[in-house]
Design a protein around this motif. Structure first.
Motif, PDB file in Angstrom:
ATOM      1  N   PHE A   1      -4.668   2.854  11.231  1.00 56.09           N
ATOM      2  CA  PHE A   1      -4.535   3.505  12.533  1.00 56.09           C
ATOM      3  C   PHE A   1      -3.970   4.895  12.264  1.00 56.09           C
ATOM      4  O   PHE A   1      -2.792   5.063  11.971  1.00 56.09           O
ATOM      5  N   THR A   2      -4.832   5.894  12.353  1.00 54.57           N
ATOM      6  CA  THR A   2      -4.438   7.250  11.981  1.00 54.57           C
ATOM      7  C   THR A   2      -3.792   8.022  13.130  1.00 54.57           C
ATOM      8  O   THR A   2      -3.120   9.027  12.905  1.00 54.57           O
ATOM      9  N   ALA A   3      -3.998   7.558  14.350  1.00 49.46           N
ATOM     10  CA  ALA A   3      -3.417   8.163  15.548  1.00 49.46           C
ATOM     11  C   ALA A   3      -3.518   7.120  16.656  1.00 49.46           C
ATOM     12  O   ALA A   3      -4.220   6.120  16.499  1.00 49.46           O
ATOM     13  N   PRO A   4      -2.822   7.330  17.788  1.00 50.04           N
ATOM     14  CA  PRO A   4      -2.951   6.357  18.872  1.00 50.04           C
ATOM     15  C   PRO A   4      -4.411   6.144  19.269  1.00 50.04           C
ATOM     16  O   PRO A   4      -5.149   7.114  19.505  1.00 50.04           O
ATOM     17  N   CYS A   5      -4.841   4.897  19.272  1.00 48.20           N
ATOM     18  CA  CYS A   5      -6.194   4.500  19.675  1.00 48.20           C
ATOM     19  C   CYS A   5      -7.285   5.038  18.747  1.00 48.20           C
ATOM     20  O   CYS A   5      -8.432   5.246  19.171  1.00 48.20           O
ATOM     21  N   VAL A   6      -6.933   5.232  17.472  1.00 41.75           N
ATOM     22  CA  VAL A   6      -7.914   5.654  16.470  1.00 41.75           C
ATOM     23  C   VAL A   6      -7.743   4.773  15.229  1.00 41.75           C
ATOM     24  O   VAL A   6      -6.666   4.752  14.619  1.00 41.75           O
ATOM     25  N   ALA A   7      -8.793   4.037  14.886  1.00 39.72           N
ATOM     26  CA  ALA A   7      -8.798   3.210  13.681  1.00 39.72           C
ATOM     27  C   ALA A   7      -9.884   3.714  12.743  1.00 39.72           C
ATOM     28  O   ALA A   7     -11.014   3.961  13.162  1.00 39.72           O
ATOM     29  N   GLU A   8      -9.539   3.873  11.462  1.00 45.75           N
ATOM     30  CA  GLU A   8     -10.495   4.348  10.473  1.00 45.75           C
ATOM     31  C   GLU A   8     -10.485   3.428   9.263  1.00 45.75           C
ATOM     32  O   GLU A   8      -9.461   2.833   8.916  1.00 45.75           O
ATOM     33  N   LEU A   9     -11.626   3.307   8.618  1.00 44.62           N
ATOM     34  CA  LEU A   9     -11.737   2.591   7.358  1.00 44.62           C
ATOM     35  C   LEU A   9     -11.663   3.629   6.247  1.00 44.62           C
ATOM     36  O   LEU A   9     -12.591   4.422   6.061  1.00 44.62           O
ATOM     37  N   LEU A  10     -10.561   3.618   5.521  1.00 43.23           N
ATOM     38  CA  LEU A  10     -10.279   4.682   4.554  1.00 43.23           C
ATOM     39  C   LEU A  10     -10.188   4.136   3.136  1.00 43.23           C
ATOM     40  O   LEU A  10      -9.953   2.934   2.925  1.00 43.23           O
ATOM     41  N   ASP A  11     -10.366   5.043   2.171  1.00 41.98           N
ATOM     42  CA  ASP A  11     -10.106   4.691   0.780  1.00 41.98           C
ATOM     43  C   ASP A  11      -8.618   4.438   0.592  1.00 41.98           C
ATOM     44  O   ASP A  11      -7.774   5.117   1.196  1.00 41.98           O
ATOM     45  N   ALA A  12      -8.288   3.456  -0.248  1.00 43.86           N
ATOM     46  CA  ALA A  12      -6.894   3.125  -0.516  1.00 43.86           C
ATOM     47  C   ALA A  12      -6.780   2.575  -1.925  1.00 43.86           C
ATOM     48  O   ALA A  12      -7.720   1.960  -2.443  1.00 43.86           O
ATOM     49  N   PRO A  13      -5.644   2.795  -2.561  1.00 42.60           N
ATOM     50  CA  PRO A  13      -5.481   2.260  -3.921  1.00 42.60           C
ATOM     51  C   PRO A  13      -5.197   0.762  -3.905  1.00 42.60           C
ATOM     52  O   PRO A  13      -4.632   0.227  -2.954  1.00 42.60           O
ATOM     53  N   CYS A  14      -5.611   0.086  -4.955  1.00 40.81           N
ATOM     54  CA  CYS A  14      -5.229  -1.305  -5.199  1.00 40.81           C
ATOM     55  C   CYS A  14      -4.704  -1.368  -6.623  1.00 40.81           C
ATOM     56  O   CYS A  14      -5.474  -1.240  -7.586  1.00 40.81           O
ATOM     57  N   LEU A  15      -3.402  -1.549  -6.756  1.00 35.73           N
ATOM     58  CA  LEU A  15      -2.773  -1.544  -8.067  1.00 35.73           C
ATOM     59  C   LEU A  15      -3.035  -2.853  -8.799  1.00 35.73           C
ATOM     60  O   LEU A  15      -3.150  -3.914  -8.173  1.00 35.73           O
ATOM     61  N   PRO A  16      -3.123  -2.822 -10.131  1.00 36.47           N
ATOM     62  CA  PRO A  16      -3.282  -4.076 -10.875  1.00 36.47           C
ATOM     63  C   PRO A  16      -2.039  -4.942 -10.714  1.00 36.47           C
ATOM     64  O   PRO A  16      -0.939  -4.428 -10.489  1.00 36.47           O
ATOM     65  N   PRO A  17      -2.189  -6.255 -10.803  1.00 37.29           N
ATOM     66  CA  PRO A  17      -1.043  -7.130 -10.565  1.00 37.29           C
ATOM     67  C   PRO A  17      -0.003  -7.055 -11.678  1.00 37.29           C
ATOM     68  O   PRO A  17      -0.347  -6.965 -12.856  1.00 37.29           O
ATOM     69  N   LYS A  18       1.267  -7.105 -11.269  1.00 43.07           N
ATOM     70  CA  LYS A  18       2.355  -7.251 -12.233  1.00 43.07           C
ATOM     71  C   LYS A  18       2.444  -8.715 -12.648  1.00 43.07           C
ATOM     72  O   LYS A  18       1.631  -9.536 -12.247  1.00 43.07           O
ATOM     73  N   GLU A  19       3.478  -9.042 -13.449  1.00 44.25           N
ATOM     74  CA  GLU A  19       3.566 -10.382 -14.025  1.00 44.25           C
ATOM     75  C   GLU A  19       3.481 -11.495 -12.986  1.00 44.25           C
ATOM     76  O   GLU A  19       2.843 -12.525 -13.196  1.00 44.25           O
ATOM     77  N   ASN A  20       4.145 -11.310 -11.832  1.00 38.63           N
ATOM     78  CA  ASN A  20       4.229 -12.368 -10.818  1.00 38.63           C
ATOM     79  C   ASN A  20       3.370 -12.066  -9.593  1.00 38.63           C
ATOM     80  O   ASN A  20       3.647 -12.536  -8.496  1.00 38.63           O
ATOM     81  N   GLU A  21       2.308 -11.299  -9.770  1.00 35.37           N
ATOM     82  CA  GLU A  21       1.445 -10.903  -8.663  1.00 35.37           C
ATOM     83  C   GLU A  21       0.004 -11.359  -8.890  1.00 35.37           C
ATOM     84  O   GLU A  21      -0.398 -11.672 -10.022  1.00 35.37           O
ATOM     85  N   VAL A  22      -0.756 -11.369  -7.801  1.00 32.67           N
ATOM     86  CA  VAL A  22      -2.186 -11.663  -7.875  1.00 32.67           C
ATOM     87  C   VAL A  22      -2.936 -10.632  -7.044  1.00 32.67           C
ATOM     88  O   VAL A  22      -2.407 -10.105  -6.056  1.00 32.67           O
ATOM     89  N   THR A  23      -4.140 -10.356  -7.457  1.00 32.35           N
ATOM     90  CA  THR A  23      -5.036  -9.516  -6.656  1.00 32.35           C
ATOM     91  C   THR A  23      -6.094 -10.418  -6.037  1.00 32.35           C
ATOM     92  O   THR A  23      -6.683 -11.257  -6.718  1.00 32.35           O
ATOM     93  N   VAL A  24      -6.303 -10.231  -4.740  1.00 35.92           N
ATOM     94  CA  VAL A  24      -7.251 -11.043  -3.991  1.00 35.92           C
ATOM     95  C   VAL A  24      -8.308 -10.133  -3.369  1.00 35.92           C
ATOM     96  O   VAL A  24      -7.977  -9.114  -2.757  1.00 35.92           O
ATOM     97  N   SER A  25      -9.564 -10.502  -3.536  1.00 34.93           N
ATOM     98  CA  SER A  25     -10.653  -9.834  -2.831  1.00 34.93           C
ATOM     99  C   SER A  25     -10.858 -10.582  -1.516  1.00 34.93           C
ATOM    100  O   SER A  25     -11.306 -11.740  -1.527  1.00 34.93           O
ATOM    101  N   LEU A  26     -10.513  -9.933  -0.414  1.00 36.99           N
ATOM    102  CA  LEU A  26     -10.606 -10.605   0.868  1.00 36.99           C
ATOM    103  C   LEU A  26     -12.061 -10.911   1.222  1.00 36.99           C
ATOM    104  O   LEU A  26     -12.963 -10.131   0.925  1.00 36.99           O
ATOM    105  N   GLU A  27     -12.238 -12.056   1.874  1.00 40.23           N
ATOM    106  CA  GLU A  27     -13.512 -12.361   2.510  1.00 40.23           C
ATOM    107  C   GLU A  27     -13.411 -12.135   4.017  1.00 40.23           C
ATOM    108  O   GLU A  27     -14.290 -11.520   4.611  1.00 40.23           O
ATOM    109  N   TYR A  28     -12.299 -12.622   4.603  1.00 41.62           N
ATOM    110  CA  TYR A  28     -12.101 -12.443   6.043  1.00 41.62           C
ATOM    111  C   TYR A  28     -10.630 -12.151   6.331  1.00 41.62           C
ATOM    112  O   TYR A  28      -9.737 -12.665   5.666  1.00 41.62           O
TER     113      TYR A  28
END
Length: 338
Positions: free
Chosen positions: A8-35
């Motif tokens: 949400f970049t401004a009131p009543c504005v939603a955008e699909l933007l590029d964003a980083p996804c960091l690799p997982p640390k020792e106790n983390e997991v990366t998930v590719s969302l389906e829904y």
């Protein structure tokens, strides 16, 4: 790695933007969302810049950009070196995450999805734990009457969960006809319009003198006042809906104190973080319970899903959420082809 995220970049504005996804640390997991599932009340408030959060003042100015989305499901794509109980390809619920195609979270923020439960269904699991926690706090007993004020996604989940918990009758309440009809489809015994002149009298008649338990989901002062008028003596009202405005008054002496009514704070954050006890379960234990109830066909999540959209349509969907009186109950984003 770059991924996509709804912002949400401004009131009543939603955008699909590029964003980083960091690799997982020792106790983390990366998930590719389906829904991922829209939680209508919270996300509408964030989208328009309304008050959201128990520590936010009513007149505090909204700050943008902001990100939302906390109930989702997908497939594990990468695991940290300390993770031994998950493997790549496992289907999991991601809770307290974001509307984000690829997301790296702590191991404690994912739960395996049992066989027989789809990622579509599981994407709504966290949202469904909110009314479950509220019901637990009321200490509902089998055969007690119950009412749900407000039939958005939380209210419809509450209707189903009250029925599973043994409440009778379960009375669903909303001014929107389509939502009342949906509640009946999902298990409500009665569905009433709170704007009808005889509303309170009808509830009292249907419940043999007033309801024992109410799950108040409107977050509106008038909704709470009407609920109190429908309660049996010594009844319990769980305040699940977020009351974003305090500009209303209650006759506490006549409606609460004198009749022995219990008002119960039921925000989902008002629960134990580590260990469950009677009436007070952690979100992890409630999530496991919900997934098992879906697997065992005690809860119907399939019919809760009304629409599925690409995240590319986010701006249109959120503006519909603001403007449509009968916005669909269960709306998901499909991340598989983004």
């Amino acid at each position: 790695m770059q991924t996509k995220q709804i912002v949400f970049t401004a009131p009543c504005v939603a955008e699909l933007l590029d964003a980083p996804c960091l690799p997982p640390k020792e106790n983390e997991v990366t998930v590719s969302l389906e829904y991922s599932a829209i939680s209508s009340g919270t996300e509408k408030a964030n989208f328009i810049g309304a008050r959201n959060g128990i520590n936010v003042a009513e007149d505090e100015e909204a700050v943008f950009p902001r990100t939302v989305g906390y109930s989702a499901a997908g497939v594990v794509s990468e695991i940290g070196s300390d993770i031994t109980d998950l493997k790549i390809g496992d289907k999991v619920v991601v809770y307290w995450g974001k509307h984000k195609k690829d997301i790296t979270v702590n191991r404690n923020n994912v739960i395996k999805i049992p066989d027989g439960v789809s990622t579509k269904e599981a994407s709504m699991a966290l949202i469904s734990t909110f009314p479950l926690a509220a019901i637990r706090k009321t200490k509902l007993e089998i055969g007690e009457s119950a009412m749900v004020m407000g039939l958005g996604i939380l209210g419809i989940f509450a209707v189903q969960e009250l029925k599973v918990a043994g409440a009778y009758p379960v009375i669903a309440v909303d001014p929107v006809k389509e939502r009342r009809e949906f509640a009946l489809k999902l298990g409500a015994d009665y569905a009433l319009d709170p704007t009808d002149d005889n509303f309170v009298k009808e509830v009292i008649a249907l419940s043999d003198g007033g309801v024992n338990v109410c799950i108040e989901v409107t977050g509106l002062g008038i909704g709470l006042i009407q609920a109190l008028d429908c309660m049996k003596q010594m009844g319990r009202v769980a305040l699940l809906g977020c009351t974003r405005s305090s500009h209303f008054e209650i006759d506490y002496y006549g409606k609460v104190h004198g009749r022995g009514i219990s008002l119960i704070g039921a925000h989902t954050m008002a629960r134990p973080k580590i260990e469950s006890s009677a009436g007070l379960w952690t979100d992890v234990d409630d999530l496991k319970a919900i997934l098992n109830l879906v697997k065992g066909n005690r809860l119907n999540f399939k019919d809760m899903i009304c629409e599925i959209h690409s995240p590319k349509e986010a701006n249109e969907i959120y503006n519909r959420l603001v403007n449509e009186k009968s916005f669909p109950i269960g709306v998901l984003f499909d991340w598989r082809n983004v």
